[in-house]
Motif scaffolding. Sequence first.
Motif, PDB file in Angstrom:
ATOM      1  N   LEU A   1       0.819  -1.210   0.000  1.00 35.92           N
ATOM      2  CA  LEU A   1       0.000   0.000   0.000  1.00 35.92           C
ATOM      3  C   LEU A   1       0.856   1.265   0.000  1.00 35.92           C
ATOM      4  O   LEU A   1       0.434   2.301  -0.507  1.00 35.92           O
TER       5      LEU A   1
ATOM      6  N   ARG B   1       3.506   1.470  -1.650  1.00 40.36           N
ATOM      7  CA  ARG B   1       4.269   1.352  -2.903  1.00 40.36           C
ATOM      8  C   ARG B   1       5.753   1.158  -2.600  1.00 40.36           C
ATOM      9  O   ARG B   1       6.612   1.775  -3.200  1.00 40.36           O
TER      10      ARG B   1
ATOM     11  N   GLU C   1      -2.475   3.859  13.588  1.00 38.22           N
ATOM     12  CA  GLU C   1      -1.331   4.704  13.239  1.00 38.22           C
ATOM     13  C   GLU C   1      -0.724   4.257  11.910  1.00 38.22           C
ATOM     14  O   GLU C   1      -0.378   5.087  11.067  1.00 38.22           O
TER      15      GLU C   1
ATOM     16  N   LYS D   1      -2.333   2.699   9.563  1.00 36.10           N
ATOM     17  CA  LYS D   1      -3.311   2.971   8.513  1.00 36.10           C
ATOM     18  C   LYS D   1      -3.240   4.426   8.066  1.00 36.10           C
ATOM     19  O   LYS D   1      -3.128   4.714   6.871  1.00 36.10           O
ATOM     20  N   VAL D   2      -3.262   5.344   9.003  1.00 43.47           N
ATOM     21  CA  VAL D   2      -3.318   6.752   8.610  1.00 43.47           C
ATOM     22  C   VAL D   2      -1.976   7.220   8.040  1.00 43.47           C
ATOM     23  O   VAL D   2      -1.943   7.991   7.083  1.00 43.47           O
TER      24      VAL D   2
ATOM     25  N   THR E   1       0.016   5.413   6.342  1.00 44.26           N
ATOM     26  CA  THR E   1       0.113   4.813   5.012  1.00 44.26           C
ATOM     27  C   THR E   1      -0.781   5.549   4.020  1.00 44.26           C
ATOM     28  O   THR E   1      -0.363   5.880   2.919  1.00 44.26           O
ATOM     29  N   PHE E   2      -2.014   5.830   4.437  1.00 43.44           N
ATOM     30  CA  PHE E   2      -2.967   6.460   3.516  1.00 43.44           C
ATOM     31  C   PHE E   2      -2.660   7.939   3.294  1.00 43.44           C
ATOM     32  O   PHE E   2      -2.652   8.407   2.164  1.00 43.44           O
ATOM     33  N   ASP E   3      -2.442   8.668   4.364  1.00 46.95           N
ATOM     34  CA  ASP E   3      -2.315  10.119   4.239  1.00 46.95           C
ATOM     35  C   ASP E   3      -1.264  10.651   5.216  1.00 46.95           C
ATOM     36  O   ASP E   3      -1.599  11.156   6.283  1.00 46.95           O
TER      37      ASP E   3
ATOM     38  N   ILE F   1       7.553   6.107  12.290  1.00 43.70           N
ATOM     39  CA  ILE F   1       6.712   4.940  12.020  1.00 43.70           C
ATOM     40  C   ILE F   1       7.195   4.239  10.749  1.00 43.70           C
ATOM     41  O   ILE F   1       7.281   3.009  10.706  1.00 43.70           O
TER      42      ILE F   1
END
Lengths: 318, 268
Positions: free
Chosen positions: A33, A35, A178, A180-181, A183-185, A199
């Motif tokens: 996720l 990349r 932590e 998730k966020v 990684t996404f944004d 992280i």
Amino acid sequence: MNATDFLSIDLPAILVAILAATSCGLLGNFLVLRRQALIGDAISHVALPGIVAGFLVSGTIATLPLMLGAMVAAIIAAGLIETIRRVGRLEAGAAMGVVFTAMFAVGIVLLEQTGASNAHIDAEHALYGNLESTLWLVLSAWSDLLTVEAYIEMPRQLATLIVVTCAIAVLIAVFFKELKVTTFDPGLAASLGLPVRTISTALIVVVAIAAVAAFEAVGSILVIAMFICPAATARMLTDNLGRQLWLSAGVAAIAGVGGYFAAAFGPQLWGSANALSAAGMITVVAGVMQGFAMLMAPRYGVVTRAMGNRKRRLDLAS
Amino acid sequence: MNPPRLIPFEAPPNANAHGALAPLSVRGLTVAYDEKPALWDVDFEISQQDLVAVIGPNGAGKSTMIKAVLGLTPTLAGNIRAFGKPVKHARKRIAYVPQRTSVDWDFPASAEDVVAMGLYGKIGWCRPVRRRHRGSAREHLDRVGMADFASRQIGQLSGGQQQRVFLARALAQEADIYLMDEPFAGVDAATERAIVDVMRDVRSNGATVVCVHHDLQTVGDYFDSAVILNIRRIAAGPVTDVFTEENLQAAYGGRLAKTEIRAIADSA
């Protein structure tokens, strides 16, 4: 197949395969996720010079010094990749390609020149692993699994992988939000005050630990496949990150078991006495599962979508 | 160029005319990528309950300014305070809406998941998102007219819907100042309307909005104030005061025709 053979030869190998695949597979979700899938590839290669250096410094093949060596190598590699990317004005993939091939080559030269290759480390094992040689010799009957002695005499790789896999599962569960966020944004995450860089670095360090723990048992080719295939397969099957993690663990475990059985017992079905490489078959099973998911996944599968479009066209026509 | 004035980090907090601490005050902000300055000695102050457009041509440093305020990009000099405190001590009062194109919309998350991320600061480290947080996320989706799309994977949403999800996520932060990076970029009319409504709504609740904006035509309609940037601060203040031919010429000279600049200045 008698119980003793199964328990002392097949069972430990299957457990090692499941745990190695699952620990790498879980982390692979975040690498894919972000990349950064190639980071898993890079790290599993740079582990080799780290392991050799760890052995040369400590003089033993105990897990801890080897793992420390590999972690240091992974951190050096991460630093080098970043430096080459900036100084050499290369894209991240090219910088990784330069670093991990060069460091892997250094590892091979070290191996051949220092005599470390006599000490149970060699380049072939580094690539293909050594799953078949994981033996749990104290087991001769199922009831032995209930004795304390069995666990004291557990194969070293298996014990290491149990600890590493549990630690990874706990870390992901605890830091799920932590991870998730960030990684996404990462922008939002930083604005919330999360240490985004720390992280990312921690993730890479954990990836290095998983790669080393798995690499000793199953080799770097399988490690790379396990960082990518289960996550990519699971992504085809769900749009929810939590479910994706569970599915990837399931896919990894199935690949581990299925691949091992196919390698150990598959050839007998054709009357051939030779067993296949277990690490190779596990990778093949993981690849086949991913291919199947890409074709047949409920929403994203190529075939499923084509059939959906056909049905819609027919509905419109009628 | 003159070197930027270096201002000690522990400068006293600036109190505005009403004695209240300004939601955002920026002094001597200088940012450079490599050798080229992206922002040079920028000063401005945002007052409470203000809707502020940050405008300027491409490469003027608008997004950089927002990122520098949030501490997402390193600064060479400058003192940035939110409500009189360094930004890192006021994070809970600040919401950020990044550019929509800055994230991967293929990510396995639903609209509700993304909005719940706005609550992560309140939930705290290592604690799970609970049912009440999900309920709160859905309420904020409802505020931007996206209640029906809560469980939709975010890649299946239109650009405007994605922008509204980001807006709902910022609302979920229940902040006192909202920093938005081009929320109007490439959105449909319904979304544009929704964003304007939300901005006015949060203003009436006492909050402040600072928004990077591209469309000079709508600045006067949507915003109370404007900060005009072109590496340096050209002007800052009420839209009617700062939208002069002179200021726009200084910011956009060579990029917009004189007649266009005059028309915009006249309409403001």
